[in-house]
Design a protein around this motif. Structure first.
Motif, PDB file in Angstrom:
ATOM      1  N   THR A 198      -0.162  33.435  15.129  1.00 23.17           N
ATOM      2  CA  THR A 198      -1.058  34.244  14.297  1.00 23.17           C
ATOM      3  C   THR A 198      -2.286  34.670  15.090  1.00 23.17           C
ATOM      4  O   THR A 198      -2.678  35.845  15.079  1.00 23.17           O
ATOM      5  CB  THR A 198      -1.483  33.461  13.050  1.00 23.17           C
ATOM      6  OG1 THR A 198      -0.321  33.086  12.296  1.00 23.17           O
ATOM      7  CG2 THR A 198      -2.401  34.299  12.168  1.00 23.17           C
ATOM      8  N   LEU A 246       2.873  28.310  14.662  1.00 20.83           N
ATOM      9  CA  LEU A 246       2.676  29.456  13.774  1.00 20.83           C
ATOM     10  C   LEU A 246       1.211  29.883  13.784  1.00 20.83           C
ATOM     11  O   LEU A 246       0.907  31.085  13.787  1.00 20.83           O
ATOM     12  CB  LEU A 246       3.123  29.105  12.355  1.00 20.83           C
ATOM     13  CG  LEU A 246       2.985  30.205  11.300  1.00 20.83           C
ATOM     14  CD1 LEU A 246       3.680  31.480  11.746  1.00 20.83           C
ATOM     15  CD2 LEU A 246       3.540  29.731   9.959  1.00 20.83           C
ATOM     16  N   ARG A 259       4.875  35.037   8.210  1.00 16.46           N
ATOM     17  CA  ARG A 259       5.615  34.147   7.308  1.00 16.46           C
ATOM     18  C   ARG A 259       6.764  34.913   6.671  1.00 16.46           C
ATOM     19  O   ARG A 259       7.861  34.370   6.490  1.00 16.46           O
ATOM     20  CB  ARG A 259       4.673  33.583   6.219  1.00 16.46           C
ATOM     21  CG  ARG A 259       5.158  32.259   5.647  1.00 16.46           C
ATOM     22  CD  ARG A 259       5.144  31.201   6.727  1.00 16.46           C
ATOM     23  NE  ARG A 259       5.787  29.960   6.313  1.00 16.46           N
ATOM     24  CZ  ARG A 259       7.084  29.696   6.442  1.00 16.46           C
ATOM     25  NH1 ARG A 259       7.905  30.608   6.918  1.00 16.46           N
ATOM     26  NH2 ARG A 259       7.586  28.532   6.106  1.00 16.46           N
ATOM     27  N   ASP A 297       4.510  25.920   7.036  1.00 16.74           N
ATOM     28  CA  ASP A 297       3.305  26.734   7.185  1.00 16.74           C
ATOM     29  C   ASP A 297       2.298  26.070   8.124  1.00 16.74           C
ATOM     30  O   ASP A 297       1.487  26.748   8.750  1.00 16.74           O
ATOM     31  CB  ASP A 297       2.641  26.959   5.822  1.00 16.74           C
ATOM     32  CG  ASP A 297       3.407  27.956   4.963  1.00 16.74           C
ATOM     33  OD1 ASP A 297       4.362  28.575   5.476  1.00 16.74           O
ATOM     34  OD2 ASP A 297       3.063  28.106   3.774  1.00 16.74           O
ATOM     35  N   PHE A 353      -0.877  36.342   9.124  1.00 18.79           N
ATOM     36  CA  PHE A 353      -0.139  35.118   8.775  1.00 18.79           C
ATOM     37  C   PHE A 353       0.924  35.423   7.719  1.00 18.79           C
ATOM     38  O   PHE A 353       2.064  34.958   7.826  1.00 18.79           O
ATOM     39  CB  PHE A 353      -1.105  34.049   8.258  1.00 18.79           C
ATOM     40  CG  PHE A 353      -0.446  32.722   7.978  1.00 18.79           C
ATOM     41  CD1 PHE A 353      -0.326  31.768   8.975  1.00 18.79           C
ATOM     42  CD2 PHE A 353       0.062  32.437   6.716  1.00 18.79           C
ATOM     43  CE1 PHE A 353       0.288  30.545   8.717  1.00 18.79           C
ATOM     44  CE2 PHE A 353       0.679  31.220   6.449  1.00 18.79           C
ATOM     45  CZ  PHE A 353       0.790  30.272   7.460  1.00 18.79           C
TER      46      PHE A 353
END
Length: 217
Positions: A130, A126, A109, A121, A105
């Protein structure tokens, strides 16, 4: 409104009871008048529930944000995409795989920050990305950031072109409907084209003869 939209009267009444569709203007004790704004909202509701596969509560949340003037157009379009999922939950802190999750992660990011992508986030995509990279690495396959970067750079122009089309819908309900359609209906197209490209690349690598094709008329 039922005949113009193709939605049954019973379904329209259900949407009214659930608060998804605003009541019409009363004409008599048993009749109400509905306008174009109701038809647009009805099309949006159908898109959220049928194309987007949302629950009634999820659709209600999307519509609540759409009707709230405190939110800008970005947030109003974004809530529809966020409700589409997938909904991925990170491993518990005590889970042995949590360390790898956190590492991946953080790397992703960092990549998004380097690319200057404005992403929360909490974005469901996302979390899905991940998990995909975590799974790849756990199985010993390629899952490096440079590998992901190439995909990101290839995808961004496609997304920009799609949202240029969505911006052509000045009416918010239509723009949200288009967001759901492009997100949901075009992802299978992208997947199918990727697999067709795999087939072509493999055929060229292994010198496979071209398949027979019907002669042009």
């Amino acid at each position: 409104m039922s005949s113009r939209s193709g939605v049954s009267v019973a379904t329209v009444k259900y949407y009214l009871r659930e608060g998804l569709l605003a009541p019409g203007t009363p004409v008599t004790a048993r009749q109400s008048e509905y306008g174009e704004e109701h038809l647009r909202r009805l099309r949006l509701i159908r898109a959220l529930l049928t194309v987007g596969g949302m629950t009634v509560q999820q659709a209600r949340d999307v519509l609540a944000v759409a009707d709230d003037p405190a939110f800008g157009r970005h947030e109003r379009l974004g809530i529809a995409q966020y409700m589409l999922g997938p909904r991925i939950t990170p491993p518990e802190e005590s889970d042995p795989g949590r360390q790898l999750w956190d590492e991946v992660f953080a790397e992703l990011r960092g990549l998004l920050a380097e690319l200057d992508w404005q992403v929360y986030d909490e974005a469901p995509a996302l979390a899905a990305l991940t998990r995909a990279v975590v799974t790849l690495r756990s199985l010993g396959y390629e899952g490096g950031i440079e590998h992901i970067r190439r995909y990101a750079l290839a995808m961004h122009p496609i997304a920009a072109e799609e949202y240029a089309t969505i911006e052509g819908y000045p009416v918010l309900e239509e723009a949200i409907e288009a967001t759901v359609a492009y997100t949901t209906l075009y992802e299978p197209i992208l997947l199918a084209l990727r697999r067709l490209a795999h087939e072509d690349v493999s055929a060229r690598l292994h010198r496979t003869p071209r398949p027979d094709r019907p002669a042009p008329e």
